[in-house]
Design an enzyme around this catalytic site. Structure first.
Site, PDB file in Angstrom:
ATOM      1  N   ARG A 220       0.857  -1.203   0.000  1.00 34.05           N
ATOM      2  CA  ARG A 220       0.000   0.000   0.000  1.00 34.05           C
ATOM      3  C   ARG A 220       0.882   1.238   0.000  1.00 34.05           C
ATOM      4  NH1 ARG A 220      -1.849  -3.172   4.142  1.00 34.05           N
ATOM      5  NH2 ARG A 220      -3.891  -4.101   3.843  1.00 34.05           N
TER       6      ARG A 220
ATOM      7  N   ARG B 254      10.375  -1.694   8.340  1.00 32.50           N
ATOM      8  CA  ARG B 254      10.746  -2.261   9.641  1.00 32.50           C
ATOM      9  C   ARG B 254      12.260  -2.380   9.680  1.00 32.50           C
ATOM     10  NH1 ARG B 254       6.614  -0.857  11.126  1.00 32.50           N
ATOM     11  NH2 ARG B 254       4.855  -1.998  12.033  1.00 32.50           N
TER      12      ARG B 254
ATOM     13  N   GLU C 131      15.325  -1.203  17.823  1.00 32.01           N
ATOM     14  CA  GLU C 131      14.606   0.072  17.859  1.00 32.01           C
ATOM     15  C   GLU C 131      14.193   0.365  19.291  1.00 32.01           C
ATOM     16  OE1 GLU C 131      11.879   0.800  14.596  1.00 32.01           O
ATOM     17  OE2 GLU C 131      10.567   1.879  15.973  1.00 32.01           O
TER      18      GLU C 131
ATOM     19  N   HIS D 224      10.288   6.334  14.552  1.00 33.96           N
ATOM     20  CA  HIS D 224       9.086   5.631  14.069  1.00 33.96           C
ATOM     21  C   HIS D 224       7.877   6.571  14.049  1.00 33.96           C
ATOM     22  CE1 HIS D 224       7.588   1.239  13.686  1.00 33.96           C
ATOM     23  NE2 HIS D 224       6.748   2.059  13.070  1.00 33.96           N
TER      24      HIS D 224
HETATM   25  N1  LIG Z   1       7.092   3.664   9.832  1.00 38.27           N
HETATM   26  C1  LIG Z   1       5.820   3.512  10.131  1.00 38.27           C
HETATM   27  O1  LIG Z   1       5.288   4.251  10.962  1.00 38.27           O
HETATM   28  C2  LIG Z   1       5.006   2.465   9.418  1.00 38.27           C
HETATM   29  C3  LIG Z   1       3.611   2.580   9.392  1.00 38.27           C
HETATM   30  C4  LIG Z   1       2.880   1.628   8.669  1.00 38.27           C
HETATM   31  C5  LIG Z   1       3.532   0.558   8.051  1.00 38.27           C
HETATM   32  N2  LIG Z   1       4.883   0.462   8.144  1.00 38.27           N
HETATM   33  C6  LIG Z   1       5.603  -0.627   7.474  1.00 38.27           C
HETATM   34  O2  LIG Z   1       5.626  -0.322   6.065  1.00 38.27           O
HETATM   35  C7  LIG Z   1       5.742  -1.539   5.316  1.00 38.27           C
HETATM   36  C8  LIG Z   1       4.664  -1.603   4.250  1.00 38.27           C
HETATM   37  O3  LIG Z   1       3.381  -1.658   4.873  1.00 38.27           O
HETATM   38  P1  LIG Z   1       2.069  -1.813   3.955  1.00 38.27           P
HETATM   39  O4  LIG Z   1       0.890  -1.760   4.861  1.00 38.27           O
HETATM   40  O5  LIG Z   1       2.162  -0.854   2.842  1.00 38.27           O
HETATM   41  O6  LIG Z   1       2.296  -3.314   3.423  1.00 38.27           O
HETATM   42  P2  LIG Z   1       1.235  -4.249   2.664  1.00 38.27           P
HETATM   43  O7  LIG Z   1       0.761  -5.287   3.616  1.00 38.27           O
HETATM   44  O8  LIG Z   1       0.232  -3.413   1.956  1.00 38.27           O
HETATM   45  O9  LIG Z   1       2.081  -4.933   1.507  1.00 38.27           O
HETATM   46  C9  LIG Z   1       3.155  -5.777   1.708  1.00 38.27           C
HETATM   47  C10 LIG Z   1       3.808  -5.942   0.334  1.00 38.27           C
HETATM   48  O10 LIG Z   1       5.104  -6.489   0.483  1.00 38.27           O
HETATM   49  C11 LIG Z   1       5.285  -7.450  -0.542  1.00 38.27           C
HETATM   50  N3  LIG Z   1       6.315  -8.397  -0.178  1.00 38.27           N
HETATM   51  C12 LIG Z   1       6.192  -9.519   0.580  1.00 38.27           C
HETATM   52  N4  LIG Z   1       7.366 -10.173   0.627  1.00 38.27           N
HETATM   53  C13 LIG Z   1       8.243  -9.435  -0.132  1.00 38.27           C
HETATM   54  C14 LIG Z   1       9.615  -9.592  -0.483  1.00 38.27           C
HETATM   55  N5  LIG Z   1      10.322 -10.663  -0.079  1.00 38.27           N
HETATM   56  N6  LIG Z   1      10.191  -8.647  -1.246  1.00 38.27           N
HETATM   57  C15 LIG Z   1       9.502  -7.582  -1.693  1.00 38.27           C
HETATM   58  N7  LIG Z   1       8.192  -7.391  -1.420  1.00 38.27           N
HETATM   59  C16 LIG Z   1       7.580  -8.311  -0.640  1.00 38.27           C
HETATM   60  C17 LIG Z   1       3.919  -8.096  -0.707  1.00 38.27           C
HETATM   61  O11 LIG Z   1       3.799  -8.723  -1.968  1.00 38.27           O
HETATM   62  C18 LIG Z   1       3.004  -6.874  -0.572  1.00 38.27           C
HETATM   63  O12 LIG Z   1       2.856  -6.240  -1.828  1.00 38.27           O
HETATM   64  C19 LIG Z   1       5.658  -2.668   6.359  1.00 38.27           C
HETATM   65  O13 LIG Z   1       6.947  -3.078   6.713  1.00 38.27           O
HETATM   66  C20 LIG Z   1       4.981  -1.999   7.548  1.00 38.27           C
HETATM   67  O14 LIG Z   1       5.276  -2.664   8.747  1.00 38.27           O
HETATM   68  C21 LIG Z   1       5.628   1.384   8.800  1.00 38.27           C
END
Ligand SMILES: NC(=O)c1ccc[n+]([C@@H]2O[C@H](COP(=O)([O-])OP(=O)(O)OC[C@H]3O[C@@H](n4cnc5c(N)ncnc54)[C@H](O)[C@@H]3O)[C@@H](O)[C@H]2O)c1
Length: 361
Positions: A190, A272, A300, A319
């Protein structure tokens, strides 16, 4: 028609009329202070117009509370969020009418037992709303990273002057600027797909996208191209990490992957910390070969006195990319819109794909 991922706020489906006596019963399992942060007054009114809301906020203490017997037995829609109790098989058994869970936050991996999905309860989350500020933060990180703003701010603070005595000391930088960049996006998530869109809208950058599981984020736009991880690392000026932390992605970017990156590459990690090998990254940052913008780290927080904190070419935040402060109501707005859809007999827009949970954040 607003699509589920477009726009700032989700579309309102139901009219905000008085709630009919036949409307579904919903139980709010959210700490009162959190509920006030998540729902604006307008969101409350919309919620109260489409469900009979049990504000049994004591549910936060656990679903075993005997005082909640009637609310749990009647509950058709459960509303959860940060700090809500785990929903396991015994609590589930006390909710025979439960059809939907709407989670006013991002990941649901640890919160709901597989029994919830096995019973056919739909689980929706607000990860799409949380993706908005993360993608915005990432765009800012890409721009400031490419401008070498962190190094140059550090030089300014240290009183560094160039050979002509100017306080704008640009000496020794590998490259600088936002024009014609190649941005590598790891994970067509996303957030990753939003970053692709923002980068294409705001910068004249081309994008290399790596995701072994989905084509999401790829369009007819010839400037966005799928690549292997190795090609992406070799060819990108900025690499931005947006995959979830899974056993497969643990230290996805290690010493060998960092070595593929060109001198001066900017690595942005808002995903992460565990996706990047911190020791290997620290070596490259301290050598001045790679710049890093990190919203997440492993561990972290980093240990006190970690050299990464003092490095001029590293910028580390605690974060903060996800929803905070005034961004939190975006989660509540999405949750209310989802409940309006459900109570209107429409399919939820943000239902979690239970089968794909292992590959998602
Ligand atoms: N910094 C923050 O405050 C914060 C906030 C929200 C989410 N996040 C992190 O951001 C990241 C993305 O979150 P999201 O909700 O957009 O994810 P999501 O669940 O929408 O999508 C995950 C994507 O990663 C892909 N994926 C899985 N294994 C993979 C691999 N080996 N190589 C490449 N791609 C792969 C999947 O196909 C999928 O498209 C996550 O790590 C989440 O924990 C961080």
């Amino acid at each position: 028609m607003i699509s589920k991922s477009e726009g700032e706020l989700p579309a309102v489906v139901a009219p905000t009329a008085a709630c009919p006596r036949t409307a579904p019963r919903a139980l709010l399992a959210l700490d009162p202070a959190m509920a006030r942060e998540v729902f604006t007054a307008q969101a409350w009114r919309r919620l109260e117009a489409c469900v009979r809301l049990d504000r049994s906020l004591t549910a936060v203490g656990g679903f075993d509370d005997p005082a909640l017997r009637e609310e749990l037995a009647a509950c058709e829609i459960l509303i959860t969020g940060w700090g809500s109790p785990h929903l396991g098989p015994s609590a589930l058994a006390r909710m025979p009418r439960l059809g939907h869970v709407v989670h006013c936050a991002g990941t649901v991996k640890a919160l709901f037992d597989p029994a919830v999905y096995a019973r056919g309860v739909s689980v929706s989350n607000a990860a799409e709303a949380n993706a908005v500020p993360v993608a915005q933060y990432t765009l800012a990180a890409i721009i400031l990273g490419a401008k070498r703003a962190f190094t140059l701010a550090h030089r300014l603070g240290a009183g560094s002057l160039d050979e002509h005595g100017s306080h704008r000391d640009l000496t020794g930088l590998p490259w600088l600027g936002t024009r014609g960049l190649t941005v590598g996006v790891i994970g067509a998530s996303r957030i990753g797909t939003r970053v692709v869109r923002l980068v294409r809208e705001v910068l004249d950058a081309s994008v290399l996208l790596y995701d072994p599981y989905t084509d999401a984020g790829l369009t007819a736009d010839p400037a966005v191209r799928r690549a292997s991880l190795a090609e992406l690392l070799r060819r990108s000026d900025v690499v931005s990490v947006h995959a979830p932390l899974t056993p497969e992605t643990d230290r996805l970017i290690g010493a060998a992957e960092l070595a593929l990156m060109r001198d001066g590459t900017v690595l942005v990690n808002t995903a992460r910390g565990g996706l990047v090998d911190t020791d290997a990254l620290r070596r490259e940052v301290l050598r001045g070969r790679i710049d890093a913008v990190l919203d997440v780290t492993d561990p972290e927080p980093l240990a006190e006195g970690d050299d990464l904190h003092g490095a001029p070419n590293a910028f580390i935040t605690p974060h903060i990319a996800g929803a905070l402060g005034n961004e939190i109501t975006r989660l509540g707005d999405l949750a209310v819109a989802e409940i309006e859809r459900i109570t209107s007999g429409l399919e939820p827009w943000h239902a979690v794909d239970a089968a794909g949970l292992g590959r998602l954040a």
